[in-house]
Design an enzyme around this catalytic site. Structure first.
Site, PDB file in Angstrom:
ATOM      1  N   TYR A   1     -17.677  84.126 -48.344  1.00 45.25           N
ATOM      2  CA  TYR A   1     -18.041  83.720 -46.832  1.00 45.25           C
ATOM      3  C   TYR A   1     -18.805  84.548 -46.041  1.00 45.25           C
ATOM      4  O   TYR A   1     -19.751  84.553 -45.341  1.00 45.25           O
ATOM      5  CB  TYR A   1     -16.958  82.561 -46.386  1.00 45.25           C
ATOM      6  CG  TYR A   1     -17.111  82.606 -44.916  1.00 45.25           C
ATOM      7  CD1 TYR A   1     -18.023  81.505 -44.557  1.00 45.25           C
ATOM      8  CD2 TYR A   1     -16.567  83.237 -43.788  1.00 45.25           C
ATOM      9  CE1 TYR A   1     -18.122  81.011 -43.174  1.00 45.25           C
ATOM     10  CE2 TYR A   1     -16.535  83.046 -42.494  1.00 45.25           C
ATOM     11  CZ  TYR A   1     -17.569  81.752 -42.351  1.00 45.25           C
ATOM     12  OH  TYR A   1     -17.831  81.511 -40.795  1.00 45.25           O
TER      13      TYR A   1
ATOM     14  N   TRP B   1     -11.707  83.008 -35.254  1.00 41.03           N
ATOM     15  CA  TRP B   1     -10.666  82.062 -35.193  1.00 41.03           C
ATOM     16  C   TRP B   1     -10.942  80.822 -34.201  1.00 41.03           C
ATOM     17  O   TRP B   1     -10.048  80.720 -33.234  1.00 41.03           O
ATOM     18  CB  TRP B   1      -9.492  82.595 -34.708  1.00 41.03           C
ATOM     19  CG  TRP B   1      -9.123  83.784 -35.569  1.00 41.03           C
ATOM     20  CD1 TRP B   1      -9.725  84.286 -36.599  1.00 41.03           C
ATOM     21  CD2 TRP B   1      -7.706  84.609 -35.225  1.00 41.03           C
ATOM     22  NE1 TRP B   1      -8.819  85.324 -36.904  1.00 41.03           N
ATOM     23  CE2 TRP B   1      -7.556  85.624 -36.364  1.00 41.03           C
ATOM     24  CE3 TRP B   1      -6.495  84.409 -34.407  1.00 41.03           C
ATOM     25  CZ2 TRP B   1      -6.354  86.223 -36.492  1.00 41.03           C
ATOM     26  CZ3 TRP B   1      -5.393  85.181 -34.634  1.00 41.03           C
ATOM     27  CH2 TRP B   1      -5.569  86.312 -35.740  1.00 41.03           C
TER      28      TRP B   1
ATOM     29  N   GLY C   1     -19.784  69.109 -35.709  1.00 43.57           N
ATOM     30  CA  GLY C   1     -18.534  70.109 -35.776  1.00 43.57           C
ATOM     31  C   GLY C   1     -17.975  70.447 -34.498  1.00 43.57           C
ATOM     32  O   GLY C   1     -18.456  69.742 -33.645  1.00 43.57           O
TER      33      GLY C   1
ATOM     34  N   VAL D   1     -17.877  73.236 -32.949  1.00 42.29           N
ATOM     35  CA  VAL D   1     -18.692  73.906 -31.805  1.00 42.29           C
ATOM     36  C   VAL D   1     -20.252  72.880 -31.316  1.00 42.29           C
ATOM     37  O   VAL D   1     -20.519  72.890 -30.336  1.00 42.29           O
ATOM     38  CB  VAL D   1     -19.346  75.274 -32.405  1.00 42.29           C
ATOM     39  CG1 VAL D   1     -20.282  75.792 -31.557  1.00 42.29           C
ATOM     40  CG2 VAL D   1     -18.108  76.100 -32.672  1.00 42.29           C
TER      41      VAL D   1
ATOM     42  N   TYR E   1     -24.493  81.239 -35.061  1.00 45.75           N
ATOM     43  CA  TYR E   1     -23.286  81.780 -34.967  1.00 45.75           C
ATOM     44  C   TYR E   1     -22.737  82.472 -36.240  1.00 45.75           C
ATOM     45  O   TYR E   1     -22.984  82.113 -37.122  1.00 45.75           O
ATOM     46  CB  TYR E   1     -22.279  80.439 -34.472  1.00 45.75           C
ATOM     47  CG  TYR E   1     -22.542  79.982 -33.417  1.00 45.75           C
ATOM     48  CD1 TYR E   1     -22.176  80.606 -32.040  1.00 45.75           C
ATOM     49  CD2 TYR E   1     -23.295  78.853 -33.234  1.00 45.75           C
ATOM     50  CE1 TYR E   1     -22.670  79.974 -30.866  1.00 45.75           C
ATOM     51  CE2 TYR E   1     -23.641  78.317 -32.079  1.00 45.75           C
ATOM     52  CZ  TYR E   1     -23.459  78.872 -30.934  1.00 45.75           C
ATOM     53  OH  TYR E   1     -23.503  78.262 -29.739  1.00 45.75           O
TER      54      TYR E   1
END
Length: 304
Positions: free
Chosen positions: A128, A153, A10, A12, A102
């Site tokens: 979500y 974001w 991903g 991150v 996270y």
């Protein structure tokens, strides 16, 4: 130090794999994706992976992030965003390991105009956000040594994100309409990885669990999606005047102009003072990371 990283492919995850490697040092960094033993949708296999590897730190960068799709797939979103983190929390607790996870600004309802504190009441307005909040609570309930980092974001130079979409549309359309009543701070994957690595280094040296807890981590300042788009396109035109830019007008519109399955919060500002004080970290303004990302993307892209 032996570190297990989940979600390595991903936005991150890729930044974390680069940042965490030096921290692992003579230990080992094991970076997994869904196909290599890090599938959060397979709870038993996930638990067995952790038991086999016996890491000192688990960094979970994997999540179900399809916000609109989650409205029609609540069970799958809950499996990955809540039940899998619960498994990781229990396994980390059994090992005495740290769990870094996270979360999101979407745990709040988006009301008001001031930045959200970690102690503010949560009230997610979509599936979500609900599943991410449940994940937070399950980690807090089952793992003493946890760092939960709420962010907002997120973007990176690779993969899909809002800024790269704006760059594409700016070469295709003369007029863009962008939402101007949602506020937040674009936060780069590189910043998340850098701060995460520094935090892990500190908690591993502290010799106590005093730094464990929930923190807000986002770039400094605030903006709207419209202002963000205007900054991205203005900067891109300056960096690459040779590109065939078509856009002439970037028009601000309310959220109601776009119909989506999931509601979005209007206020995604996060107060990061707790994190900065605890770890002695200064967070740069959001423009810095965005500009660095644009330079990376645009200098590697030939003009048409």
């Amino acid at each position: 130090m032996k570190i297990l990283l989940l979600g390595k492919n991903g936005q991150v995850g890729q930044a974390l794999e680069r940042a965490l490697a030096p921290l692992a040092g003579s230990g080992e960094l094991v970076a997994l994706d869904r196909s290599s033993g890090g599938d959060l949708a397979s709870l038993q296999a996930l638990a067995e992976t952790v038991r086999q590897l016996r890491p000192q730190v688990i960094v979970n960068a994997a999540a179900y992030t399809a916000v609109d799709k989650a409205e029609s797939e609540p069970e799958q979103a809950r499996l990955i965003n809540a039940l899998a983190p619960e498994v990781l929390a229990k396994e980390a607790q059994a090992l005495g390991a740290w769990l870094v996870h996270y979360s999101t600004d979407y745990v709040f309802d988006g009301s008001g105009t001031r930045p959200w504190l970690e102690t503010d009441a949560t009230a997610p307005i979509n599936v979500y956000g609900q599943t991410k909040l449940e994940g937070e609570r399950l980690i807090q309930a089952h793992c003493t040594r946890h760092l939960i980092l709420r962010t907002s974001w997120v973007y990176a130079a690779h993969g899909s994100n809002f800024a790269k979409t704006m760059l594409k549309l700016a070469q295709e359309r003369e007029r863009l309409t962008v939402i101007d009543d949602q506020w937040g701070a674009p936060t780069g994957a590189e910043l998340l990885a850098t701060v995460t690595t520094a935090a892990i280094g500190q908690v591993s040296r502290a010799g106590s669990d005093s730094l464990a807890g929930l923190y807000h981590l986002a770039a400094g300042g605030e903006t709207t999606w419209h202002q963000y788009a205007s900054h991205v396109i203005g900067r891109a035109k300056a960096l690459r005047p040779d590109f065939p830019w078509a856009v002439q007008d970037i028009a601000p519109v309310p959220s109601s102009a776009f119909v989506t399955a999931a509601r979005r919060p209007h206020n995604s500002r996060l107060d990061t003072r707790k994190l900065q004080a605890a770890f002695g970290i200064n967070l740069p303004g959001w423009q810095q990371g965005v500009d660095e990302m644009l330079a990376q993307v645009l200098t590697s892209t030939p003009s048409k």
